[in-house]
Scaffold this active site. Structure first.
Site, PDB file in Angstrom:
ATOM      1  N   ASP A 171       0.856  -1.190   0.000  1.00 59.59           N
ATOM      2  CA  ASP A 171       0.000   0.000   0.000  1.00 59.59           C
ATOM      3  C   ASP A 171       0.889   1.235   0.000  1.00 59.59           C
ATOM      4  OD1 ASP A 171      -2.292   1.790   0.409  1.00 59.59           O
ATOM      5  OD2 ASP A 171      -3.348  -0.022   1.037  1.00 59.59           O
ATOM      6  N   HIS A 244      -2.602   3.274  -4.677  1.00 55.27           N
ATOM      7  CA  HIS A 244      -2.087   2.749  -3.400  1.00 55.27           C
ATOM      8  C   HIS A 244      -0.672   2.188  -3.584  1.00 55.27           C
ATOM      9  CE1 HIS A 244      -5.596   3.107  -0.685  1.00 55.27           C
ATOM     10  NE2 HIS A 244      -6.344   2.850  -1.745  1.00 55.27           N
ATOM     11  N   GLU A 307      -9.790   2.786  -5.256  1.00 52.94           N
ATOM     12  CA  GLU A 307      -9.418   4.170  -4.919  1.00 52.94           C
ATOM     13  C   GLU A 307      -8.208   4.667  -5.711  1.00 52.94           C
ATOM     14  OE1 GLU A 307     -10.914   4.191  -0.293  1.00 52.94           O
ATOM     15  OE2 GLU A 307      -8.857   3.583  -0.664  1.00 52.94           O
TER      16      GLU A 307
HETATM   17  C1  TNX Z   1     -10.879   1.921   2.266  1.00 53.21           C
HETATM   18  S1  TNX Z   1     -11.692  -0.765   1.258  1.00 53.21           S
HETATM   19  C2  TNX Z   1      -9.798   1.245   1.713  1.00 53.21           C
HETATM   20  C3  TNX Z   1      -8.615   0.986   2.548  1.00 53.21           C
HETATM   21  C4  TNX Z   1      -8.706   1.596   3.911  1.00 53.21           C
HETATM   22  C5  TNX Z   1     -10.106   1.378   4.461  1.00 53.21           C
HETATM   23  C6  TNX Z   1     -10.296   1.872   5.858  1.00 53.21           C
HETATM   24  C7  TNX Z   1     -10.628  -0.428   0.261  1.00 53.21           C
HETATM   25  C8  TNX Z   1     -10.587  -1.305  -0.883  1.00 53.21           C
HETATM   26  N1  TNX Z   1      -9.829   0.637   0.487  1.00 53.21           N
HETATM   27  O1  TNX Z   1      -7.454   1.420   1.860  1.00 53.21           O
HETATM   28  O2  TNX Z   1      -7.764   1.011   4.742  1.00 53.21           O
HETATM   29  O3  TNX Z   1     -11.037   2.036   3.607  1.00 53.21           O
HETATM   30  O4  TNX Z   1     -11.507   1.406   6.404  1.00 53.21           O
END
Ligand code: TNX
Length: 508
Positions: A171, A244, A307
């Site tokens: 990440d 990420h 994301e």
């Molecule tokens: C969203 S869920 C994210 C993570 C974070 C999390 C915290 C997802 C695929 N991505 O990178 O750690 O929320 O709850």
């Protein structure tokens, strides 16, 4: 329930027959030896005279159907004279021994119990799981957990008859797996100089002065995978892309879009640093996945895909030119093109791409599976398109979220509260999904994102007892679920977890 009970003693022998049975029998013996002090030798063969006998009825492994999802059903028969555990596949034996363990007095889970009699009640159990994907996810990127800590966690989910560990290995805040071809991923990407203190939404941010990091060598990964495999748990590795990835770009800036982060991100949230789409970058991704595939034998390889902020791509002349060349309309489609390339590469290597549900926003590659963490309507649409879905909804199965109200009495966590009752009430098949599409919902998994989880004790606290509730959601037929009964049984189960020194949340 039958009459009487089976007493374990110093002379008890465990026999095993059929493919994989010895290894499961050894595991059962190793779980019982510390508490009982009995030698519990394991012998091979159809030694039906041994008081405890495990039989895998399968004559060869090939006939087992899909090796990724073997039959996990088992039959357990206990009388005063003998214990017989039978299954079609060793995976069923692996689930069955957890039931046998559960039937012993709780102190059998302890390393130094008070003097006790070791017995099992006479009974017959025929058992099989409702879902074939029963997973827990663990984020080792935001905070690193040692091989021993990961293995202990695997042992705990094995006790609850889970069969998948989704390991979030990379990440923005850290890269946690050695890649021999790109040594700087571990040398540079595995270490951040400091970490934000407290909630990530508080400004101005304050940072500690503690470098944080760590990574798993190939040898470490093999230890984790072997440990899981013995318990018939598949480790699903996750390598995040194309977002990420700040830790990777810190190690190899040529992967990025011109900004040059010097280090992995030191606070939570989403970095704007994402991969460029140069041929060399795609080659890098393929190289990394090739090494990953040598280490993880399971079919599914998770490539993240969640994301992905598009600022860098929108502002890169190079990317805009590539978009014209490829004939993609926008940055979202470019991401779809990229995921398609990776999906094809994995398929060529007999692996299956799995990603977070954002990968469905720009068209799924053929055969891709999806972990759905956002709204249930996404899962509904994906299952209707006949793609495999693993439910991971943040509204129900984010165990990094608070679990009790009032939240100010809890250690700092993400999100709103998700109580054990809310987890127990969760139904994995999305409402409205046509009966004939149900089979596309493989199951579900709980997520443990570790922004605010920095120790094994705290991991326990966030995981339990919600893991116990999820275990029943995934195992029991829907009509057999009963929360009041669950709470009663949870009381007894707490004694087992306590004997295992698990730091369980006190509620409910
Ligand atoms: C969203 S869920 C994210 C993570 C974070 C999390 C915290 C997802 C695929 N991505 O990178 O750690 O929320 O709850």
């Amino acid at each position: 329930m039958g009459d009487g009970r089976f007493l374990l003693n110093r002379d008890t022998v465990i026999s095993a027959e059929g493919p994989g049975a010895i290894s499961v029998a050894e595991l059962l013996a190793s779980h019982w030896r510390p508490a009982t002090g009995f030698p519990l030798p394991v012998v091979s063969g159809a030694g039906r005279s041994a008081p405890i006998h495990l039989a895998c009825l399968l004559k060869n492994d090939i006939a087992a159907g899909d090796p990724e999802f073997p039959d996990e059903s088992y039959r357990l028969q206990i009388s005063a004279r003998a214990v017989r555990l039978t299954a079609e596949h060793a995976a069923g034996l692996a689930r069955g021994i957890q039931t046998v363990r559960q039937l012993m007095p709780a102190s059998s889970f302890s390393a130094a119990p008070p003097d006790s009699e070791w017995f099992l009640p006479a009974l017959v159990i025929e058992d099989c799981p409702r879902f074939c994907w029963r997973g827990m996810h663990l984020d080792v990127a935001r905070h690193f957990f040692s091989v021993e800590e990961v293995c202990r966690f695997i042992d705990l989910i094995a006790l609850h008859r889970f069969n998948r560990l989704h390991l979030h290995l990379t990440d923005d805040q850290g890269w946690r797996i050695e890649i021999k071809k790109y040594p700087r991923l571990a040398e540079v990407g595995a270490w951040r100089p400091c970490t934000v203190i407290g909630s990530h939404s508080v400004r101005p941010r304050r940072y500690d002065d503690q470098p944080h990091g760590g990574f798993y060598s190939h040898e470490d990964i093999r230890r984790i995978v072997d440990f899981a495999t013995r318990r018939h748990i598949t480790v699903v590795p996750e390598i995040e892309m194309p977002g990420h990835v700040q830790a990777a770009i810190a190690a190899y800036p040529e992967l990025g879009n011109g900004n040059r982060p010097r280090e992995p991100l030191c606070h939570w949230g989403i970095s704007n640093e994402i991969l460029n789409m140069e041929a060399d970058t795609l080659a890098f991704v393929r190289d990394v996945l090739s090494e990953v595939m040598t280490l993880f034998p399971g079919r599914y390889v998770h490539i993240g895909g969640d994301e992905v902020p598009k600022y860098e791509w929108e502002n890169s002349r190079r990317i805009q030119a590539q978009m014209l060349e490829l004939g993609v309309r926008d940055e979202q489609e470019l991401q779809g093109w990229f995921i398609g390339q990776i999906g094809r590469f994995l398929a060529e290597h007999d692996r299956q791409l799995i990603g977070w549900d954002e990968i469905a926003d720009s068209g799924l590659p053929p055969g891709a599976a999806v972990t759905c963490w956002r709204d249930e309507v996404n899962a509904l649409a994906i299952a209707r398109q006949e793609h495999e879905v693993v439910m991971a909804p943040c509204q129900f199965l984010y165990f990094d979220f608070y679990q009790a109200d009032p939240i100010h009495e809890e250690p700092l966590a993400n999100g709103r509260e998700i109580t054990v009752g809310r987890v127990y009430a969760y139904e994995p098949i999305p409402g409205g999904l046509e009966q004939e599409k149900h089979r596309w919902i493989l199951g579900a998994q709980g997520q443990l994102w570790s922004e605010y989880i920095a120790s094994a004790e705290h991991l326990d606290y966030m995981a339990f007892p919600r893991v116990c509730a999820l275990a029943e959601v995934l195992w029991l037929p829907r009509e057999r679920k009963n929360f009041r009964q669950f709470l009663r049984r949870l009381g007894a189960h707490r004694n087992r977890l306590r004997a295992l020194s698990v730091n369980v949340h006190p509620l409910p």
